[in-house]
Structure formats: structure tokens, C-alpha cells
Design an enzyme around this catalytic site. Structure first.
Site, short mmCIF file in Angstrom:
data_model
loop_
_atom_site.label_atom_id
_atom_site.label_comp_id
_atom_site.label_asym_id
_atom_site.label_seq_id
_atom_site.Cartn_x
_atom_site.Cartn_y
_atom_site.Cartn_z
N ASP A 43 10.58 -1.25 8.88
CA ASP A 43 9.93 0.01 9.21
C ASP A 43 8.84 -0.16 10.26
O ASP A 43 8.30 0.84 10.77
CB ASP A 43 9.39 0.71 7.96
CG ASP A 43 8.56 -0.20 7.07
OD1 ASP A 43 8.32 -1.36 7.47
OD2 ASP A 43 8.14 0.25 5.99
N LYS A 111 15.16 -3.99 1.66
CA LYS A 111 13.81 -4.51 1.38
C LYS A 111 12.95 -3.36 0.89
O LYS A 111 12.89 -2.30 1.51
CB LYS A 111 13.19 -5.13 2.62
CG LYS A 111 11.80 -5.73 2.37
CD LYS A 111 11.19 -6.30 3.62
CE LYS A 111 10.71 -5.24 4.58
NZ LYS A 111 9.53 -4.46 4.04
N GLU A 113 9.06 -2.32 -0.64
CA GLU A 113 7.67 -2.75 -0.80
C GLU A 113 7.17 -2.47 -2.21
O GLU A 113 7.33 -1.37 -2.73
CB GLU A 113 6.77 -2.05 0.21
CG GLU A 113 6.96 -2.52 1.64
CD GLU A 113 5.88 -1.99 2.57
OE1 GLU A 113 4.88 -1.43 2.08
OE2 GLU A 113 6.03 -2.14 3.79
N GLU A 180 3.76 -11.49 2.31
CA GLU A 180 3.06 -11.30 3.59
C GLU A 180 1.56 -11.49 3.47
O GLU A 180 0.91 -10.97 2.55
CB GLU A 180 3.35 -9.91 4.14
CG GLU A 180 2.69 -9.64 5.49
CD GLU A 180 3.18 -8.38 6.17
OE1 GLU A 180 2.60 -8.02 7.22
OE2 GLU A 180 4.13 -7.75 5.67
#
Length: 272
Positions: A43, A111, A113, A180
């Protein structure tokens, strides 16, 4: 051997997974001929492709459009499409409609989040035969809730929380985890806590692989460079220099040359 089996095999053998982003046909076609393990249609396309300041403006239709283009160029690679902001938070029916759109666009995995509030979705997708990758640590679409684009896992409490989130993702059937912006020792702790691969984005060396944005690797993102980015090419200057050379050749009448001009036909020459 499937890519999923290969990811697990790479982790077991201590070999690294390499993931690079792509959002269009031409870059995907190049990446298809490289040694990358997978391609992420993230994104962050809203930032590097469309000029927005964060990822919140991304939507399913845009990610699907980019995914279709990347699939055409990278026929042999494992594609991971990101579920954009709010696309998985409006009820299971709408979420699964969005999942179907991205998978049919060409994604091999999705994916997502965060963990909290997504547990049922991770389990349901796993049971539906749809591979998922959980994203923890700095989760860009949550930047308003976590105080900006800041590194995570800097306290013992935060580190332990990330470890517990990773364990949940492992149990819920995820095939991998994106971690991350955390200290290196946190990356190592998370990696050791789970059986699935942990791919780092600014998580240090002691994880199972690394992911970077295509534009960052090639030096096209000149206005912002995160601490964890390494640039392997000064792409922006190379392109500017090439375009300026083209412009200079046009201005001085050096382009096109005779070999770049269509020759007259034999019939036209005879008429003269």
C-alpha cells in the site's frame, strides 16, 4: 517445490528470503529475471506511485490494478498483495469480497497489518487456502495511533508484546511475518520465537529475510530515505542525465540521425 515450501526450507537452512516491491508491468518484468524470492504489491504505492504522504489513501481497487500489472510482468514470482487501510475492518463479508478481488488479480498471498481484531480473519483465510503474511512492528496504516512513523520494540514491554503477536500469527496459520522498524535484538527474538519466516524491513540482520521498496533500492526516492534503506543505484540522476542528453540532441539537431530516420522507398526514389 512450491514457493511456500521453499520459504520454509530457506528458513530451515538459514538462507535468506529477498522481497522487493513492484507496482507496474515494466519493473515486474525486470524483477522476474532477478534472484528475488517474492514481490510485494504494497500500500506504499500510494506514496511512491501516487504522491500521497502516507498509505491511508490506498484502496483495494488500486492495489488490484497494480497487482494485475505486476502479474503480467512477473509470471514466475510469488506475489504478495497488501490489504489496504480499512479493507479488512468492515465485516467479514466485505473483507472476503476484497480478498477475492486481490487473489483474482493475481496475488498468491495477502499481507495484513496488525494482529488485534484480525485473529478471526487470519484463521478463516488459512482455512480457506489463502496464504497470509502478518505485518507487525511499525505498521504504516496505524501511524496516527502510534504517534507517527517511529521505530517500535524499544522497551522490554514492547519487545515482549511483539513476540506474543508473532506467536499468535504463527498459530493462526500465517506463512510468514513482516517485522518493520525494530532494534536488531528484537528481530532476533521474534525470529527465534516462531516457526515461520520473519522478513525484516529495518529489523536488523538476525531475521530470515529482507524487504525493500523498489524505488528506494534504485535511488528514485530522493526526498525521503528511511534509516534502514540502502541505495544500490543513483537512478534519479541517471534518468535525469539521459533525458537531458536527449533534449540537448534535439535542440542541436543531432536527433534523429540518418539511421534513426525511415529511408525513402525504392518507388519514391525512382519518382525523383
Amino acid at each position: 517445490m512450491s514457493v511456500l515450501e521453499n520459504f520454509k526450507k530457506l528458513k530451515a537452512e538459514g538462507k535468506k528470503i529477498v522481497v522487493v516491491t513492484s507496482y507496474d508491468y515494466w519493473s515486474a518484468k525486470i524483477l522476474n529475471e532477478t534472484d528475488v524470492s517474492g514481490i510485494l504489491i504494497g500500500d506504499c504505492s500510494s506514496m511512491v506511485m501516487h504522491g500521497h504522504g502516507d498509505t491511508l489513501s490506498s484502496d483495494v481497487e488500486t492495489i488490484a490494478m497494480h497487482t494485475r500489472a505486476v502479474r503480467k510482468g512477473a509470471k514466475d514470482k510469488f506475489l504478495i498483495a497488501a490489504m489496504p487501510f480499512m479493507s479488512n475492518r468492515k465485516g467479514m463479508k466485505e473483507t472476503m469480497d476484497n480478498v477475492e478481488i486481490l487473489i483474482k488479480a493475481g496475488a498468491n498471498a495477502l499481507k495484513i497489518e496488525g494482529v488485534a481484531g484480525n485473529e478471526e480473519l487470519y484463521a478463516h483465510l488459512s482455512q480457506s487456502g489463502i496464504p497470509t503474511i502478518g505485518h507487525i512492528g511499525l505498521t504504516p496504516s496505524h501511524h496516527n495511533a502510534i504517534g507517527g512513523f517511529k521505530a517500535q520494540g524499544k522497551t522490554i514491554e514492547s519487545e515482549l508484546s511483539l513476540i506474543e503477536e508473532a506467536k499468535k500469527l504463527d498459530k493462526l496459520g500465517c506463512i510468514a511475518i513482516v517485522l518493520e522498524a525494530v532494534p536488531q535484538h528484537v528481530g532476533a527474538s521474534v525470529r527465534d520465537a516462531v516457526s515461520i519466516p520473519v522478513v525484516g524491513v529495518g529489523a536488523g540482520l538476525d531475521v530470515d529475510g529482507q524487504a525493500l521498496v523498489f524505488q528506494d533500492v534504485l535511488g528514485f526516492s530522493t526526498d525521503f530515505k528511511p534509516k534502514f534503506v540502502r541505495t544500490y543505484l543513483n537512478g534519479a540522476d541517471l534518468i535525469k542525465n539521459a533525458i537531458n542528453q536527449f533534449a540537448a540532441d534535439v535542440h542541436k539537431g543531432a536527433f534523429p540521425s540518418a539511421i534513426e530516420t525511415y529511408a525513402p522507398s525504392k518507388e519514391q526514389l525512382l519518382k525523383k
